[in-house]
Scaffold this active site. Structure first.
Site, short mmCIF file in Angstrom:
data_model
loop_
_atom_site.label_atom_id
_atom_site.label_comp_id
_atom_site.label_asym_id
_atom_site.label_seq_id
_atom_site.Cartn_x
_atom_site.Cartn_y
_atom_site.Cartn_z
N GLU A 96 -7.58 -7.88 13.09
CA GLU A 96 -8.68 -7.56 12.35
C GLU A 96 -7.85 -8.78 11.40
O GLU A 96 -6.91 -9.73 11.48
CB GLU A 96 -7.61 -7.04 11.30
N HIS A 126 -5.79 -9.79 8.36
CA HIS A 126 -4.65 -9.15 8.49
C HIS A 126 -3.05 -10.28 8.91
O HIS A 126 -3.53 -10.60 9.66
CB HIS A 126 -4.39 -7.93 9.31
N ASP A 135 -3.32 -8.37 3.01
CA ASP A 135 -5.33 -7.94 3.79
C ASP A 135 -5.60 -9.68 2.98
O ASP A 135 -6.05 -8.88 1.56
CB ASP A 135 -5.87 -7.38 3.50
N HIS A 148 1.63 -1.96 5.79
CA HIS A 148 1.22 -2.53 4.26
C HIS A 148 2.65 -1.93 3.28
O HIS A 148 2.90 -2.55 2.06
CB HIS A 148 -0.13 -2.15 4.00
N ARG A 166 1.06 -1.33 -0.24
CA ARG A 166 -0.16 0.21 0.06
C ARG A 166 0.85 1.42 -0.14
O ARG A 166 1.51 1.36 0.64
CB ARG A 166 -1.03 -0.04 1.21
#
Length: 221
Positions: free
Chosen positions: A200, A203, A142, A135, A90
């Site tokens: 999460e 994740h 994810d 990320h 990301r």
């Protein structure tokens, strides 16, 4: 000036590869039959719009993470299952986009879908939004598990990116099947070198990631 087809193909291949930082790869080149639903490339996400830096629906990660992910996929395929990836590398500019959005308290377009029980002004305090993301170091992703025959996602109890205790790995208010599905994902990822973020279920970060605490900003394309 004339160029042969071979020369042109070499040029475009080199140009494409050059977009990636050294040590990064396109996951689909290593992990066969990988299902991809890059949520931030479109508007089906908690912001409700395409996120900065996501120009193409391709999964980018470090080569080490991709090789470990291949082992996960190979393990699951023996059971007729496979992986679907929602996000991997990301860019920092995408994280910055999240931060700007989180500060716009009145923009709650997707609240009912992704954070119905969390006040937007508490997203930072609760740890759902931060100015830096694992990320961006390239070895965090994810994902979920799908049935390879039907393409259907296994029921994990909540959708991806659902903010709240319902998504915590320790959540016990799930059906036995949902708990079993989450445990399967935890087990197969851990046994192949990934650790989970407890809040999460989707994740995971590669243990021993090569670029820890380095935050890159090249485009997803």
């Amino acid at each position: 000036m004339k160029f042969s087809l071979a020369i042109l193909l070499t040029f475009f291949t080199t140009f494409s590869v050059a977009q990636l930082r050294e040590g990064f790869v396109y996951a689909e080149d290593i992990v066969l039959d990988l299902e991809v639903e890059l949520r931030y490339c479109y508007d089906n996400n908690f912001v409700g719009q395409q996120i900065d830096g996501y120009n193409k629906e391709v999964v980018i990660m470090t080569e080490l993470a991709a090789k470990a992910l291949k082992k996960v996929q190979d393990t699951l395929k023996k059971q007729g299952l496979g992986l679907k990836v929602y996000d991997a590398y990301r860019p920092q500019r995408a994280v910055n986009h999240f931060v700007r959005w989180a500060k716009q308290i009145n923009d709650t377009l997707k609240k009912q879908d992704f954070y119905p029980n969390v006040q937007k002004q508490n997203l930072f305090k609760a740890g759902y939004i931060a100015s830096k993301s694992r990320h961006s170091s390239g070895s965090t992703l994810d994902l979920t598990i799908i049935n390879l025959e039907t393409g259907q996602e296994l029921d994990m109890g909540t959708p991806y990116d659902f903010f709240g205790p319902e998504s915590w790995v320790s959540n016990k208010s799930l059906t036995k099947k949902q708990q079993a599905n989450r445990q399967l994902l935890q087990d197969v990822m851990l046994s192949n070198g990934f650790r989970n973020y407890p809040k999460e279920w989707w994740h995971f970060t590669l243990i021993g990631e090569p670029y820890r605490n380095q935050y890159f900003d090249f485009l997803v394309e």
